[in-house]
Write a protein that holds these residues in place. Structure first.
Motif, PDB file in Angstrom:
ATOM      1  N   LEU A  23     -29.190  20.058  22.311  1.00  0.00           N
ATOM      2  CA  LEU A  23     -28.008  19.552  21.625  1.00  0.00           C
ATOM      3  C   LEU A  23     -27.229  20.725  21.031  1.00  0.00           C
ATOM      4  CD1 LEU A  23     -29.327  16.426  19.673  1.00  0.00           C
ATOM      5  CD2 LEU A  23     -28.200  16.498  21.895  1.00  0.00           C
ATOM      6  N   ARG A  24     -25.977  20.841  21.412  1.00  0.00           N
ATOM      7  CA  ARG A  24     -25.103  21.879  20.856  1.00  0.00           C
ATOM      8  C   ARG A  24     -24.042  21.221  19.988  1.00  0.00           C
ATOM      9  NH1 ARG A  24     -23.379  26.953  24.274  1.00  0.00           N
ATOM     10  NH2 ARG A  24     -25.593  27.240  23.803  1.00  0.00           N
ATOM     11  N   ASP A  25     -24.007  21.604  18.729  1.00  0.00           N
ATOM     12  CA  ASP A  25     -23.054  21.013  17.782  1.00  0.00           C
ATOM     13  C   ASP A  25     -21.646  21.515  18.088  1.00  0.00           C
ATOM     14  OD1 ASP A  25     -21.545  20.249  15.523  1.00  0.00           O
ATOM     15  OD2 ASP A  25     -23.361  20.195  14.307  1.00  0.00           O
ATOM     16  N   VAL A  26     -20.758  20.579  18.408  1.00  0.00           N
ATOM     17  CA  VAL A  26     -19.361  20.928  18.710  1.00  0.00           C
ATOM     18  C   VAL A  26     -18.422  20.263  17.710  1.00  0.00           C
ATOM     19  CG1 VAL A  26     -19.799  21.321  21.163  1.00  0.00           C
ATOM     20  CG2 VAL A  26     -19.205  19.015  20.378  1.00  0.00           C
ATOM     21  N   THR A  27     -18.958  19.904  16.539  1.00  0.00           N
ATOM     22  CA  THR A  27     -18.131  19.237  15.536  1.00  0.00           C
ATOM     23  C   THR A  27     -16.968  20.123  15.116  1.00  0.00           C
ATOM     24  OG1 THR A  27     -20.097  18.062  14.738  1.00  0.00           O
ATOM     25  CG2 THR A  27     -18.165  18.081  13.307  1.00  0.00           C
ATOM     26  N   ASP A  28     -17.248  21.384  14.789  1.00  0.00           N
ATOM     27  CA  ASP A  28     -16.186  22.299  14.369  1.00  0.00           C
ATOM     28  C   ASP A  28     -15.183  22.532  15.495  1.00  0.00           C
ATOM     29  OD1 ASP A  28     -17.376  22.498  11.907  1.00  0.00           O
ATOM     30  OD2 ASP A  28     -18.468  24.340  12.381  1.00  0.00           O
ATOM     31  N   ARG A  29     -15.708  22.696  16.700  1.00  0.00           N
ATOM     32  CA  ARG A  29     -14.802  22.919  17.829  1.00  0.00           C
ATOM     33  C   ARG A  29     -13.928  21.704  18.073  1.00  0.00           C
ATOM     34  NH1 ARG A  29     -17.703  24.236  23.324  1.00  0.00           N
ATOM     35  NH2 ARG A  29     -17.785  21.957  23.461  1.00  0.00           N
ATOM     36  N   LYS A  30     -14.516  20.528  17.928  1.00  0.00           N
ATOM     37  CA  LYS A  30     -13.734  19.306  18.122  1.00  0.00           C
ATOM     38  C   LYS A  30     -12.683  19.179  17.017  1.00  0.00           C
ATOM     39  CE  LYS A  30     -14.560  14.541  19.545  1.00  0.00           C
ATOM     40  NZ  LYS A  30     -14.235  14.806  20.951  1.00  0.00           N
ATOM     41  N   ARG A  31     -13.068  19.558  15.785  1.00  0.00           N
ATOM     42  CA  ARG A  31     -12.112  19.511  14.689  1.00  0.00           C
ATOM     43  C   ARG A  31     -10.970  20.506  14.931  1.00  0.00           C
ATOM     44  NH1 ARG A  31     -15.425  20.566  10.947  1.00  0.00           N
ATOM     45  NH2 ARG A  31     -15.985  18.411  10.498  1.00  0.00           N
ATOM     46  N   SER A  90     -22.944  11.566   7.493  1.00  0.00           N
ATOM     47  CA  SER A  90     -21.800  11.927   8.335  1.00  0.00           C
ATOM     48  C   SER A  90     -22.195  11.881   9.809  1.00  0.00           C
ATOM     49  CB  SER A  90     -21.290  13.324   7.968  1.00  0.00           C
ATOM     50  OG  SER A  90     -22.298  14.293   8.195  1.00  0.00           O
ATOM     51  N   THR A  91     -21.212  12.050  10.656  1.00  0.00           N
ATOM     52  CA  THR A  91     -21.451  12.015  12.096  1.00  0.00           C
ATOM     53  C   THR A  91     -21.107  13.373  12.698  1.00  0.00           C
ATOM     54  OG1 THR A  91     -20.949   9.661  12.209  1.00  0.00           O
ATOM     55  CG2 THR A  91     -20.815  10.897  14.270  1.00  0.00           C
ATOM     56  N   ARG A  92     -22.025  13.889  13.489  1.00  0.00           N
ATOM     57  CA  ARG A  92     -21.805  15.155  14.172  1.00  0.00           C
ATOM     58  C   ARG A  92     -21.565  14.897  15.655  1.00  0.00           C
ATOM     59  NH1 ARG A  92     -25.744  18.627  14.702  1.00  0.00           N
ATOM     60  NH2 ARG A  92     -27.435  17.140  14.359  1.00  0.00           N
ATOM     61  N   HIS A  93     -20.678  15.699  16.230  1.00  0.00           N
ATOM     62  CA  HIS A  93     -20.411  15.626  17.657  1.00  0.00           C
ATOM     63  C   HIS A  93     -21.219  16.719  18.349  1.00  0.00           C
ATOM     64  CE1 HIS A  93     -16.967  12.832  17.207  1.00  0.00           C
ATOM     65  NE2 HIS A  93     -16.783  13.484  16.062  1.00  0.00           N
ATOM     66  N   THR A  94     -21.959  16.355  19.390  1.00  0.00           N
ATOM     67  CA  THR A  94     -22.788  17.325  20.105  1.00  0.00           C
ATOM     68  C   THR A  94     -22.629  17.139  21.605  1.00  0.00           C
ATOM     69  OG1 THR A  94     -24.739  15.874  20.204  1.00  0.00           O
ATOM     70  CG2 THR A  94     -24.509  17.298  18.258  1.00  0.00           C
ATOM     71  N   GLU A  95     -22.894  18.239  22.322  1.00  0.00           N
ATOM     72  CA  GLU A  95     -23.011  18.187  23.777  1.00  0.00           C
ATOM     73  C   GLU A  95     -24.491  18.152  24.115  1.00  0.00           C
ATOM     74  OE1 GLU A  95     -20.986  21.612  25.193  1.00  0.00           O
ATOM     75  OE2 GLU A  95     -18.988  20.693  25.087  1.00  0.00           O
ATOM     76  N   ALA A  96     -24.916  17.143  24.844  1.00  0.00           N
ATOM     77  CA  ALA A  96     -26.334  16.963  25.167  1.00  0.00           C
ATOM     78  C   ALA A  96     -26.586  17.364  26.615  1.00  0.00           C
ATOM     79  CB  ALA A  96     -26.753  15.510  24.943  1.00  0.00           C
ATOM     80  N   HIS A  97     -27.577  18.243  26.813  1.00  0.00           N
ATOM     81  CA  HIS A  97     -28.024  18.637  28.144  1.00  0.00           C
ATOM     82  C   HIS A  97     -29.493  18.229  28.259  1.00  0.00           C
ATOM     83  CE1 HIS A  97     -24.466  21.341  28.751  1.00  0.00           C
ATOM     84  NE2 HIS A  97     -24.527  21.337  27.437  1.00  0.00           N
TER      85      HIS A  97
END
Length: 335
Positions: free
Chosen positions: A251-259, A227-234
């Motif tokens: 890397l902060r996982d924002v998959t749930d927030r994006k969903r 699967s593909t996860r969406h993250t914010e990279a700093h």
């Protein structure tokens, strides 16, 4: 006038150069006393023959420091050893180095160096240098505690943290990163984690970071399960000795927030559709009410069966349409 004998003059000069200069012994003695580390000298019989001022003030040991005291009676005896370290040095004729705990509560770390001193007749004495390294050990303990504290923070954070070298290879990762990507080991390339559609942007930002810039961007990560996860990279530069030695990536996982955002957007669309449906149903209901009223009026005044049946069909159709519009209105009113 008698001339001095040149041979006698040269002999005198030679004797003068070979003899110790006046005051040399006093200088050596003063230097011995001024040394910051405690120093002890034992003769070949393991008896204390000399010590400096620093030795008398080390851990209030004045009562133990008397000339003629045997080495094994001193504070540096090592538990479990058959002989003290002075005995070991004199017997083996080799330097002995050991760290012991001393002091009233045994909390002071003392580093002892025993150096056998030889002469023409063999080993004649032993020189003991005692160095208090308690501050060093305390600093090391504090550093270990601080490092452990930071490691716990890094492992408990919700972010995945990666340390990269200048080539983009992973040199360290926290526990959360290992949980999400166990197949990537230390030494792997960080870009292998990134989906192909995010790799170019990530590579560019890493180049900027290695030049000293902090960057932020959204990255798509290929998960272990495909699967593909969406993250914010700093990304931030990793400094060492005043130079950039790599990069830190958070890397902060924002998959749930994006969903959730997508669901909210979909909900907004459904709400808009519901409001539109409610408006249309209301207008249609008004029109159907007019049609039904006119059809019922004509039905009362109808004089033949054909017209009556046709008007009844219209009335029934209007009632069916009204029921359908009522159901649409009921659906549109739901939260």
């Amino acid at each position: 006038m008698n001339r001095p004998n040149s041979n006698n003059l040269s002999d005198s000069a030679a004797d003068s150069s070979l003899a110790p200069k006046a005051g040399t012994s006093e200088l050596i003695a003063a230097a011995f006393e001024a040394l910051p580390d405690p120093i002890y000298v034992f003769d070949q019989n393991r008896l204390l023959t000399r010590f400096n001022q620093a030795a008398t003030t080390l851990h209030n040991l004045e009562e133990n420091l008397v000339k003629g005291r045997r080495c094994c009676e001193m504070f540096w005896r090592v538990d479990g050893a058959s002989a003290c370290i002075v005995d070991r040095a004199l017997q083996t004729r080799e330097k002995v180095e050991v760290e012991i705990l001393a002091g009233e509560e045994g909390k002071s770390s003392i580093y002892l160096i025993v150096e056998p001193l030889g002469g023409d007749e063999g080993i004649m004495a032993a020189l003991v240098i005692a160095r208090d390294i308690s501050n060093l050990r305390r600093a090391e303990a504090e550093a270990i505690t601080h490092k452990s504290f930071l490691a716990n923070i890094a492992d408990r954070t919700l972010d995945e943290i990666y340390a990269l070298d200048t080539a983009g290879r992973i040199t360290w990762m926290n526990e959360r990163a290992q949980t999400f990507k166990p197949s990537i080991l230390t030494g792997g390339n960080f870009l292998d984690l990134i989906s192909s559609d995010s790799r170019a942007l990530t590579e560019e930002n890493l180049r900027r970071t290695l030049k000293g810039d902090d960057t932020e961007h959204e990255v798509r990560i290929s998960a272990v399960d495909g699967s593909t996860r969406h993250t914010e990279a700093h990304t931030s530069p990793l400094w060492k000795n005043g130079e950039i030695a790599g990069a830190l990536v958070f890397l902060r996982d924002v998959t749930d927030r994006k969903r959730e955002h997508e669901l909210m957007a979909q909900s907004d669309k459904l709400r808009a559709v519901g409001e539109l449906a409610a408006g249309v149903a209301h207008n249609l209901n008004n029109s159907l009410t007019v049609i039904q009223g006119r059809a019922q009026l004509l039905l009362r005044n109808a004089t033949d069966d054909v017209s009556s049946r046709s008007l009844q069909v219209i009335t029934n159709a209007v009632e069916d349409g009204t029921k359908t519009l009522r159901r649409i209105l009921e659906f549109a009113r739901r939260d």
